[in-house]
Design a protein around this motif. Structure first.
Motif, PDB file in Angstrom:
ATOM      1  N   LYS A   1      -1.849  -6.021  -5.048  1.00 22.53           N
ATOM      2  CA  LYS A   1      -2.009  -8.118  -4.519  1.00 22.53           C
ATOM      3  C   LYS A   1      -1.588  -8.421  -4.628  1.00 22.53           C
ATOM      4  O   LYS A   1      -1.063  -8.302  -6.426  1.00 22.53           O
ATOM      5  CB  LYS A   1      -3.188  -8.092  -4.322  1.00 22.53           C
ATOM      6  CG  LYS A   1      -3.654  -8.995  -3.250  1.00 22.53           C
ATOM      7  CD  LYS A   1      -3.865 -10.871  -4.139  1.00 22.53           C
ATOM      8  CE  LYS A   1      -4.535 -11.092  -5.259  1.00 22.53           C
ATOM      9  NZ  LYS A   1      -4.663 -12.118  -6.101  1.00 22.53           N
TER      10      LYS A   1
ATOM     11  N   ARG B   1     -16.988  -2.662  -7.245  1.00 30.18           N
ATOM     12  CA  ARG B   1     -16.967  -3.257  -5.823  1.00 30.18           C
ATOM     13  C   ARG B   1     -17.863  -2.047  -5.401  1.00 30.18           C
ATOM     14  O   ARG B   1     -18.881  -2.226  -5.260  1.00 30.18           O
ATOM     15  CB  ARG B   1     -15.775  -3.248  -5.289  1.00 30.18           C
ATOM     16  CG  ARG B   1     -14.792  -4.600  -5.444  1.00 30.18           C
ATOM     17  CD  ARG B   1     -13.159  -3.672  -4.169  1.00 30.18           C
ATOM     18  NE  ARG B   1     -12.860  -4.819  -4.472  1.00 30.18           N
ATOM     19  CZ  ARG B   1     -11.496  -4.453  -5.565  1.00 30.18           C
ATOM     20  NH1 ARG B   1     -10.770  -3.243  -5.712  1.00 30.18           N
ATOM     21  NH2 ARG B   1     -10.658  -5.182  -5.399  1.00 30.18           N
TER      22      ARG B   1
ATOM     23  N   THR C   1      -6.355  -7.082  -9.958  1.00 30.70           N
ATOM     24  CA  THR C   1      -5.699  -6.663  -8.051  1.00 30.70           C
ATOM     25  C   THR C   1      -5.127  -6.010  -7.338  1.00 30.70           C
ATOM     26  O   THR C   1      -3.959  -5.251  -7.020  1.00 30.70           O
ATOM     27  CB  THR C   1      -4.425  -8.498  -8.154  1.00 30.70           C
ATOM     28  OG1 THR C   1      -4.077  -7.793  -9.591  1.00 30.70           O
ATOM     29  CG2 THR C   1      -5.354  -9.118  -8.546  1.00 30.70           C
ATOM     30  N   CYS C   2      -4.982  -4.469  -8.501  1.00 30.80           N
ATOM     31  CA  CYS C   2      -4.130  -3.125  -8.210  1.00 30.80           C
ATOM     32  C   CYS C   2      -5.660  -2.161  -7.828  1.00 30.80           C
ATOM     33  O   CYS C   2      -6.016  -1.884  -8.409  1.00 30.80           O
ATOM     34  CB  CYS C   2      -3.406  -3.001  -9.175  1.00 30.80           C
ATOM     35  SG  CYS C   2      -2.635  -3.697  -9.592  1.00 30.80           S
ATOM     36  N   ARG C   3      -5.196  -1.292  -7.291  1.00 32.92           N
ATOM     37  CA  ARG C   3      -6.236   0.248  -7.486  1.00 32.92           C
ATOM     38  C   ARG C   3      -5.329   1.133  -7.637  1.00 32.92           C
ATOM     39  O   ARG C   3      -3.720   1.431  -7.954  1.00 32.92           O
ATOM     40  CB  ARG C   3      -6.376   0.277  -5.969  1.00 32.92           C
ATOM     41  CG  ARG C   3      -6.997   0.379  -5.732  1.00 32.92           C
ATOM     42  CD  ARG C   3      -7.752   0.787  -3.786  1.00 32.92           C
ATOM     43  NE  ARG C   3      -8.708  -0.307  -2.865  1.00 32.92           N
ATOM     44  CZ  ARG C   3      -9.023  -1.111  -2.096  1.00 32.92           C
ATOM     45  NH1 ARG C   3      -7.739  -0.914  -1.622  1.00 32.92           N
ATOM     46  NH2 ARG C   3     -10.385  -1.751  -1.894  1.00 32.92           N
TER      47      ARG C   3
ATOM     48  N   GLY D   1      -9.445   1.652   0.865  1.00 36.82           N
ATOM     49  CA  GLY D   1      -9.453   0.200   0.932  1.00 36.82           C
ATOM     50  C   GLY D   1     -10.100  -0.706   2.559  1.00 36.82           C
ATOM     51  O   GLY D   1     -10.635  -0.153   3.047  1.00 36.82           O
ATOM     52  N   SER D   2      -9.307  -2.266   2.298  1.00 40.38           N
ATOM     53  CA  SER D   2     -10.287  -2.285   4.105  1.00 40.38           C
ATOM     54  C   SER D   2      -8.798  -1.342   4.837  1.00 40.38           C
ATOM     55  O   SER D   2      -9.280  -1.673   6.282  1.00 40.38           O
ATOM     56  CB  SER D   2      -9.756  -3.490   4.006  1.00 40.38           C
ATOM     57  OG  SER D   2      -8.294  -4.378   3.620  1.00 40.38           O
TER      58      SER D   2
ATOM     59  N   ASP E   1      -2.640   0.844  -4.233  1.00 39.07           N
ATOM     60  CA  ASP E   1      -2.517  -0.765  -4.006  1.00 39.07           C
ATOM     61  C   ASP E   1      -2.085  -1.652  -4.662  1.00 39.07           C
ATOM     62  O   ASP E   1      -2.681  -1.400  -5.611  1.00 39.07           O
ATOM     63  CB  ASP E   1      -2.498  -0.705  -2.325  1.00 39.07           C
ATOM     64  CG  ASP E   1      -4.287  -0.664  -2.644  1.00 39.07           C
ATOM     65  OD1 ASP E   1      -4.590  -1.104  -3.557  1.00 39.07           O
ATOM     66  OD2 ASP E   1      -4.858  -0.288  -1.642  1.00 39.07           O
TER      67      ASP E   1
ATOM     68  N   ARG F   1       0.729  -1.323   0.181  1.00 39.72           N
ATOM     69  CA  ARG F   1       0.297  -0.179  -0.866  1.00 39.72           C
ATOM     70  C   ARG F   1       0.853   1.476   0.488  1.00 39.72           C
ATOM     71  O   ARG F   1       1.445   1.684   0.918  1.00 39.72           O
ATOM     72  CB  ARG F   1      -1.024   0.255   1.510  1.00 39.72           C
ATOM     73  CG  ARG F   1      -2.084  -0.922   1.035  1.00 39.72           C
ATOM     74  CD  ARG F   1      -3.263  -1.009   2.435  1.00 39.72           C
ATOM     75  NE  ARG F   1      -3.397  -2.228   2.661  1.00 39.72           N
ATOM     76  CZ  ARG F   1      -4.931  -2.440   1.903  1.00 39.72           C
ATOM     77  NH1 ARG F   1      -5.444  -1.123   1.386  1.00 39.72           N
ATOM     78  NH2 ARG F   1      -5.209  -3.885   2.643  1.00 39.72           N
TER      79      ARG F   1
HETATM   80  P1  TMP Z   1      -8.329  -4.025   0.785  1.00 40.33           P
HETATM   81  O1  TMP Z   1      -7.928  -2.560   0.643  1.00 40.33           O
HETATM   82  O2  TMP Z   1      -9.526  -4.805   0.080  1.00 40.33           O
HETATM   83  O3  TMP Z   1      -7.275  -5.259   1.592  1.00 40.33           O
HETATM   84  O4  TMP Z   1      -7.250  -4.468  -1.218  1.00 40.33           O
HETATM   85  C1  TMP Z   1      -5.777  -4.004  -1.504  1.00 40.33           C
HETATM   86  C2  TMP Z   1      -5.733  -4.736  -2.593  1.00 40.33           C
HETATM   87  O5  TMP Z   1      -5.540  -5.664  -2.641  1.00 40.33           O
HETATM   88  C3  TMP Z   1      -6.327  -3.827  -3.141  1.00 40.33           C
HETATM   89  O6  TMP Z   1      -5.648  -3.573  -4.434  1.00 40.33           O
HETATM   90  C4  TMP Z   1      -6.741  -4.998  -4.313  1.00 40.33           C
HETATM   91  C5  TMP Z   1      -6.682  -5.801  -3.898  1.00 40.33           C
HETATM   92  N1  TMP Z   1      -7.085  -7.330  -3.646  1.00 40.33           N
HETATM   93  C6  TMP Z   1      -7.529  -8.151  -4.370  1.00 40.33           C
HETATM   94  O7  TMP Z   1      -6.549  -8.716  -5.495  1.00 40.33           O
HETATM   95  N2  TMP Z   1      -8.022  -9.385  -3.937  1.00 40.33           N
HETATM   96  C7  TMP Z   1      -8.745  -9.409  -2.636  1.00 40.33           C
HETATM   97  O8  TMP Z   1      -9.468 -10.681  -2.595  1.00 40.33           O
HETATM   98  C8  TMP Z   1      -8.928  -8.520  -2.156  1.00 40.33           C
HETATM   99  C9  TMP Z   1      -9.155  -8.585  -0.748  1.00 40.33           C
HETATM  100  C10 TMP Z   1      -7.649  -7.217  -2.888  1.00 40.33           C
END
Ligand code: TMP
Length: 249
Positions: free
Chosen positions: A181, A224, A202-204, A103-104, A179, A98
């Motif tokens: 993953k 989302r 998988t990215c923001r 997000g979370s 951010d 990040r």
């Molecule tokens: P989050 O803020 O929801 O934790 O997500 C962080 C980053 O990870 C965001 O770029 C989206 C990615 N992500 C995935 O690729 N797969 C997932 O299952 C989740 C929850 C987030």
């Protein structure tokens, strides 16, 4: 068009991809679907052409990373939606990096959306849908025997390197890497390789030239949060990547 590689045995179908066997036990095919899920598959949908766009984006970003010494499982992209990849044992950790709070992180800590994170955070989540992919600590990872201290240090170092390469590249495309993953796997030789995909799933990714909180979103947050024009957001990311890669270096 969702059935490619029909001659090959399907080994696993995930939320966004299908894995097929090949004649070579050390080689698999990953097929990128248009299916989209969010909130641990509580929300389901389709994003037109997402599989094609994500396959292309992942191919280009893996290529960039390989040039910078980050090894990935990609052997060859063989069609619009398919890659031949090295078989790896996936490490059951989602490695999230990040640069900006979203997000979370905002939900769990109260940090305001958009807070600059310096240094960047590297977090580990347990890849387990039944448990809702919980956030882990180093000690929990050791207690669960998911990775050794040395492996964790290696994962952090690789994630930071990926972040450096991709943040720099995306900003040259007019995109802020908020951010992302990553997933990693271990090949037969014991080598840690980047695996899965790197894409707007998988990215923001925020349009660096757009201040509006909703309009700047180019990634899966459009799906989302029901922001609209999801496929267009993904396509714009790909177009900007291709334009930037076509520039003489
Ligand atoms: P989050 O803020 O929801 O934790 O997500 C962080 C980053 O990870 C965001 O770029 C989206 C990615 N992500 C995935 O690729 N797969 C997932 O299952 C989740 C929850 C987030």
């Amino acid at each position: 068009m969702t059935n490619a590689s029909t001659d090959n045995q399907k080994l696993y179908e995930g939320k966004a991809k299908i894995i097929y066997a090949t004649d070579d036990p050390e080689v698999l095919i990953t097929y990128f679907k248009d299916d989209a899920t969010a909130f641990n598959a509580q929300k389901k949908g389709q994003i037109t052409n997402k599989g094609v766009v994500n396959c292309k984006i992942t191919t280009h970003l893996y290529g960039l990373l390989a040039q910078k010494g980050v090894q990935t499982h990609l052997l060859e992209t063989i069609s619009d939606r398919e890659m031949r990849v090295k078989r790896v044992a996936i490490v059951p950790l989602e490695v999230v990096v990040r640069n900006i709070a979203a997000g979370s992180l905002c939900k769990q800590t109260g940090l305001p959306l958009g807070t600059l994170l310096e240094p960047s955070l590297v977090e580990f989540y347990y890849k387990n849908d039944d448990l809702g992919d919980p956030l882990l600590t180093r000690d929990r990872i050791f207690a669960m025997d998911l990775a050794s201290a040395q492996q964790l240090d290696q994962l952090v170092a690789q994630a930071q390197q990926v972040n450096q390469v991709l943040s720099e590249f995306f900003i040259s495309c007019g995109i802020t890497l908020v951010d992302f993953k990553l997933e990693f796997g271990v090949d037969q030789a014991g080598q840690l390789l980047l695996a899965d995909e790197i894409s707007p799933d998988t990215c923001r990714l925020w349009d660096a030239n757009e201040a509006d909180e909703k309009k700047r979103v180019m990634d899966k947050d459009r799906f989302r949060q029901d922001l609209g024009d999801v496929a267009e957001g993904y396509q714009t990311v790909l177009s900007r990547i291709l334009t930037q890669l076509a520039q003489p270096s």
